[in-house]
Design a protein around this motif. Structure first.
Motif, PDB file in Angstrom:
ATOM      1  N   VAL A 267     -44.491 -56.048 -47.758  1.00 23.66           N
ATOM      2  CA  VAL A 267     -44.145 -55.970 -49.240  1.00 23.66           C
ATOM      3  C   VAL A 267     -42.647 -55.600 -49.510  1.00 23.66           C
ATOM      4  O   VAL A 267     -41.896 -56.332 -50.171  1.00 23.66           O
ATOM      5  N   LEU A 268     -42.050 -54.878 -48.892  1.00 27.04           N
ATOM      6  CA  LEU A 268     -40.696 -54.501 -49.151  1.00 27.04           C
ATOM      7  C   LEU A 268     -39.711 -55.651 -48.343  1.00 27.04           C
ATOM      8  O   LEU A 268     -38.694 -55.848 -48.691  1.00 27.04           O
ATOM      9  N   GLY A 269     -40.296 -55.975 -47.184  1.00 26.41           N
ATOM     10  CA  GLY A 269     -39.412 -56.887 -46.563  1.00 26.41           C
ATOM     11  C   GLY A 269     -38.668 -56.490 -45.254  1.00 26.41           C
ATOM     12  O   GLY A 269     -37.754 -57.157 -44.634  1.00 26.41           O
ATOM     13  N   PHE A 270     -38.914 -55.373 -44.715  1.00 24.48           N
ATOM     14  CA  PHE A 270     -38.293 -54.794 -43.595  1.00 24.48           C
ATOM     15  C   PHE A 270     -39.069 -55.232 -42.358  1.00 24.48           C
ATOM     16  O   PHE A 270     -39.951 -56.053 -42.453  1.00 24.48           O
ATOM     17  N   VAL A 271     -38.276 -55.290 -41.262  1.00 23.76           N
ATOM     18  CA  VAL A 271     -38.970 -55.807 -40.094  1.00 23.76           C
ATOM     19  C   VAL A 271     -39.297 -54.601 -39.226  1.00 23.76           C
ATOM     20  O   VAL A 271     -38.340 -53.733 -39.042  1.00 23.76           O
ATOM     21  N   LYS A 272     -40.239 -54.807 -38.242  1.00 24.70           N
ATOM     22  CA  LYS A 272     -40.450 -53.553 -37.253  1.00 24.70           C
ATOM     23  C   LYS A 272     -39.713 -53.630 -36.039  1.00 24.70           C
ATOM     24  O   LYS A 272     -39.436 -54.819 -35.634  1.00 24.70           O
ATOM     25  N   LYS A 273     -39.011 -52.627 -35.692  1.00 30.07           N
ATOM     26  CA  LYS A 273     -38.035 -52.459 -34.833  1.00 30.07           C
ATOM     27  C   LYS A 273     -38.650 -51.951 -33.368  1.00 30.07           C
ATOM     28  O   LYS A 273     -38.674 -52.514 -32.403  1.00 30.07           O
ATOM     29  N   HIS A 274     -39.302 -50.682 -33.497  1.00 27.05           N
ATOM     30  CA  HIS A 274     -40.176 -49.896 -32.546  1.00 27.05           C
ATOM     31  C   HIS A 274     -41.372 -49.806 -32.798  1.00 27.05           C
ATOM     32  O   HIS A 274     -41.750 -49.218 -34.031  1.00 27.05           O
ATOM     33  N   ASP A 275     -42.289 -49.855 -31.903  1.00 27.75           N
ATOM     34  CA  ASP A 275     -43.505 -49.448 -32.074  1.00 27.75           C
ATOM     35  C   ASP A 275     -44.228 -48.839 -30.754  1.00 27.75           C
ATOM     36  O   ASP A 275     -44.443 -49.664 -29.948  1.00 27.75           O
ATOM     37  N   VAL A 276     -44.010 -47.619 -30.522  1.00 23.99           N
ATOM     38  CA  VAL A 276     -44.333 -46.859 -29.402  1.00 23.99           C
ATOM     39  C   VAL A 276     -45.501 -45.893 -29.527  1.00 23.99           C
ATOM     40  O   VAL A 276     -45.149 -44.963 -30.309  1.00 23.99           O
ATOM     41  N   PRO A 277     -46.520 -45.967 -28.812  1.00 22.05           N
ATOM     42  CA  PRO A 277     -47.462 -45.036 -29.027  1.00 22.05           C
ATOM     43  C   PRO A 277     -47.038 -43.569 -28.554  1.00 22.05           C
ATOM     44  O   PRO A 277     -46.269 -43.456 -27.278  1.00 22.05           O
ATOM     45  N   VAL A 278     -47.361 -42.424 -29.127  1.00 14.98           N
ATOM     46  CA  VAL A 278     -46.971 -41.266 -28.923  1.00 14.98           C
ATOM     47  C   VAL A 278     -48.128 -40.384 -29.351  1.00 14.98           C
ATOM     48  O   VAL A 278     -48.478 -39.896 -30.384  1.00 14.98           O
ATOM     49  N   GLY A 279     -49.115 -40.134 -28.411  1.00 16.22           N
ATOM     50  CA  GLY A 279     -50.051 -39.568 -28.514  1.00 16.22           C
ATOM     51  C   GLY A 279     -51.323 -40.274 -29.394  1.00 16.22           C
ATOM     52  O   GLY A 279     -51.327 -41.463 -29.249  1.00 16.22           O
ATOM     53  N   ARG A 280     -51.669 -39.656 -30.585  1.00 18.24           N
ATOM     54  CA  ARG A 280     -52.489 -40.172 -31.412  1.00 18.24           C
ATOM     55  C   ARG A 280     -51.729 -41.191 -32.452  1.00 18.24           C
ATOM     56  O   ARG A 280     -52.157 -41.660 -33.347  1.00 18.24           O
ATOM     57  N   ASP A 281     -50.480 -40.865 -32.712  1.00 20.98           N
ATOM     58  CA  ASP A 281     -49.425 -41.592 -33.442  1.00 20.98           C
ATOM     59  C   ASP A 281     -48.542 -42.389 -32.742  1.00 20.98           C
ATOM     60  O   ASP A 281     -48.643 -42.877 -31.426  1.00 20.98           O
ATOM     61  N   ARG A 282     -47.591 -43.004 -33.425  1.00 21.83           N
ATOM     62  CA  ARG A 282     -46.616 -43.920 -32.861  1.00 21.83           C
ATOM     63  C   ARG A 282     -45.344 -43.468 -33.480  1.00 21.83           C
ATOM     64  O   ARG A 282     -45.192 -42.976 -34.511  1.00 21.83           O
ATOM     65  N   TRP A 283     -44.091 -44.030 -32.486  1.00 21.94           N
ATOM     66  CA  TRP A 283     -42.772 -43.984 -32.829  1.00 21.94           C
ATOM     67  C   TRP A 283     -42.705 -45.555 -33.655  1.00 21.94           C
ATOM     68  O   TRP A 283     -42.645 -46.217 -32.662  1.00 21.94           O
ATOM     69  N   LEU A 284     -42.812 -45.361 -34.758  1.00 18.38           N
ATOM     70  CA  LEU A 284     -42.880 -46.699 -35.457  1.00 18.38           C
ATOM     71  C   LEU A 284     -41.554 -46.565 -36.513  1.00 18.38           C
ATOM     72  O   LEU A 284     -41.444 -46.097 -37.411  1.00 18.38           O
ATOM     73  N   THR A 285     -40.666 -47.640 -36.184  1.00 16.03           N
ATOM     74  CA  THR A 285     -39.500 -47.842 -37.192  1.00 16.03           C
ATOM     75  C   THR A 285     -39.317 -49.358 -37.601  1.00 16.03           C
ATOM     76  O   THR A 285     -39.809 -50.038 -36.856  1.00 16.03           O
ATOM     77  N   VAL A 286     -38.627 -49.438 -38.830  1.00 23.02           N
ATOM     78  CA  VAL A 286     -38.412 -50.471 -39.233  1.00 23.02           C
ATOM     79  C   VAL A 286     -37.054 -50.618 -39.577  1.00 23.02           C
ATOM     80  O   VAL A 286     -36.297 -49.389 -39.702  1.00 23.02           O
ATOM     81  N   VAL A 287     -36.576 -52.145 -39.833  1.00 20.69           N
ATOM     82  CA  VAL A 287     -35.018 -51.866 -40.134  1.00 20.69           C
ATOM     83  C   VAL A 287     -34.921 -53.176 -41.061  1.00 20.69           C
ATOM     84  O   VAL A 287     -35.923 -53.885 -41.484  1.00 20.69           O
ATOM     85  N   SER A 288     -33.885 -53.155 -41.725  1.00 21.41           N
ATOM     86  CA  SER A 288     -33.375 -54.383 -42.628  1.00 21.41           C
ATOM     87  C   SER A 288     -33.164 -55.800 -41.827  1.00 21.41           C
ATOM     88  O   SER A 288     -32.651 -55.629 -40.694  1.00 21.41           O
ATOM     89  N   PRO A 289     -33.684 -56.767 -42.293  1.00 17.24           N
ATOM     90  CA  PRO A 289     -33.522 -58.077 -41.660  1.00 17.24           C
ATOM     91  C   PRO A 289     -32.135 -58.405 -41.603  1.00 17.24           C
ATOM     92  O   PRO A 289     -31.595 -59.139 -40.945  1.00 17.24           O
TER      93      PRO A 289
END
Length: 132
Positions: A23-45
């Motif tokens: 929707v907003l148009g960012f792109v995924k940078k990191h998606d790393v499992p951390v237990g039951r959650d994730r280290w999940l980041t997005v950045v501007s294209p």
């Protein structure tokens, strides 16, 4: 010194990833499992090596009252720069995004506030003084 990572607390990381990318148009940078959650980041294209936005899980007990207070007072959790607030407002509204504040001109700044569907208000803003 520069900002490397900032974060927003999200109720559901998968839902947040969809909203912030599709929707907003960012792109995924990191998606790393951390237990039951994730280290999940997005950045501007437009700046893939720039500041990352961490879509941080809302699991900590302090997060719920913090987010509830911000929402109740209408305070955005984050602010994103855009080139044209009205055009972005029109595009996002066309995608079904709910805005709590339509574009408002305040001197050299125009801003609007949207609901990210994950428990946050997000401001989009343009300043005539921005130099890009």
């Amino acid at each position: 010194m520069r900002i490397h990572i900032t974060s927003v607390f999200v109720d559901d990381q998968e839902k947040a990833l969809h909203f912030y990318t599709d929707v907003l148009g960012f792109v995924k940078k990191h998606d790393v499992p951390v237990g039951r959650d994730r280290w999940l980041t997005v950045v501007s294209p437009e700046d893939p090596d720039g500041t990352e936005l961490l879509l941080e899980p809302s699991g900590h007990p302090a997060v719920h009252p913090y987010k509830a207070a911000l929402l109740q007072d209408g305070i955005p959790a984050a602010s994103f720069a855009v080139d044209d607030v009205q055009a972005e407002f029109d595009r996002l509204r066309g995608l079904g995004v709910y805005f709590t504040q339509e574009p408002l001109e305040m001197g050299t700044v125009t801003a609007a506030v949207l609901d990210d569907t994950c428990g946050n208000l997000i401001q989009i803003v343009h300043s005539e003084q921005d130099v890009r």
